[in-house]
Design a protein around this motif. Sequence first.
Motif: not given
Length: 580
Positions: A503-526
């Motif tokens: 996606w061509g983001l900077s390091a800080q933009e990448a760190a700040e991007l909302p976290n999305v964790v998909a393990r199993g059938d439930q997805i946790n989104i920040e």
Amino acid sequence: MTPSFRLFLLAGAACSLAACNGDTPASAPAPETASGPGPEQAMVAAAHPDAVEAGLEILRRGGDAVDAAVAVQAVLGLVEPQSSGIAGGAFLVRYDAATGETVVYDGREIAPASARDDMWLDDQGAPFGFIEAWQSGQSTGVPGVIAMLAMAHEDHGRVDWADGFDAAIALAQEGFEVSPRLSALAQRVAPISSLARREPSRSYFYDEEGNAWPAGHVLTNPGYAATLAAVAADWRNFYTGEIAAQIIEAAGEEPLPGRLTEADLAGYEPVRREALCSPYRVYVICSAPPPSSGGVAVGAIMTILEGFDMSAHGPDTVEGWRLFIEASRLAYADRDQYVGDADFVDVPVAGLLDRDYLAARRALIDPEGGAIAAVSHGTPPGAPETAADTTPDNPGTTHFSIRDTFGNVVSMTTTVEAGFGNNRMTEGGFLLNNQLTDFAFAPRDEAGRQHPNAPEAGKRPRSSMSPTIVFDKNGAFVMATGSPGGNSIIAYTAKTLVAMLDWGLSAQEAAELPNVVARGDQINIERGFDPEILQELRARGFQIEGERGENSGIHIIALRPDGSLDGAADPRREGVARQP
């Protein structure tokens, strides 16, 4: 560059998985490149400014990235004890700019000789509850981080071993300010842990009324200073004599006393391992092999995504996140089922990263955009029959990235496991780990099949730590990344790779991007995620766990085309990325 590795690089650069499904080595020699003219740009990115400054001072003295890692770890164990410490474990990935070698140093804790596969089952054969296990002495594994850093320092150190402890000793003696995060977490765990009830931690972290010291309170730790002075004189002092006795005593207290012995501590040996590398488009991504699951799972996520044009589906699109979610779900399912300590069990690493196998896994992703109804593990080549995973999740840990003035790079993830380890503090001013709760609590299923992450004497519990270094098709350094966060580490790390490489983001933009964790059938989104994308994902059948926070601590160093460094510190924690 060896002919075999040149072919490995070209295979990764020339074809996506959609067009190139030949077998690829699950582990490959590190990229080779010559060091450029010095001094190189240097940087430290870590979770606390005091730790960053300690690392930078070592670099100013001409130290290697490993020398700086010693200093960063020693300070983090003082100012961020809720996340890591000298009685914990770590994985360190080091890139050598002069030789092109990338090597992994494994300082994961080890189960004592007394450990059995039913250690987390009660008298009725039922698994203990997590809090009971976490707070127990039985949860403490033989610490590995000090021995591992000593091994890495012996291989690469440029300044004296003792120099790495100067900053932490001074802070412990003179005092440091309690950070907002340390204060808040100490207050949060007090009702459910022994931290506020057991000495010496009660007097150290809390006032006379039992309230956690507020942010800004100046705290000293003379016991920690004395411990570090002994370790600085000889790292073996940590594993023998008075310090070892303190560890054994604290772990041996009720409830569920541990059975660590002098022989367990004195016999600990870190392991130097080959980095686990996977091609991704025009890059090569290298991380830690088992007992870490990071290199396997991150490599699988990225290889699945290689079959899609991720650059056309950025962070502002439903499709970009949908593909990331599905690749994560598929990779996590395999990781949960098959990964353990490969020195004890058969882990099908080559099969889990086999390009034909991952192409078949990718084919499960709906081309029409709907969610996979239910994700289960596959059967990669060479996979044994195993029981289902019953390992709990512990969201502790910290990560830092370092580049020295010689161009060498360290990516290191380090932990005491849960918040404040098992909450047992020694007279030497440090907390014990609860790393053995990273084993499966129910070691076997009804058919008697054992899970690869079942407890066993001398075994390292499976980890999610994913310290990662990325190279271009010529083997030149591109970026270092990693994160804390329990099994979510894998998703956090993969997010930064997609964000920067696709996606061509900077390091800080990448760190700040909302976290999305998909393990199993439930997805946790920040929290803070685009509500329109969230709504559309739900409409497509994804089970979103409503916008809760995700506790990452991403620290990135990347090399820009002009040779300057692009650093990032995760805003969810208290770190910085700075140059000398």
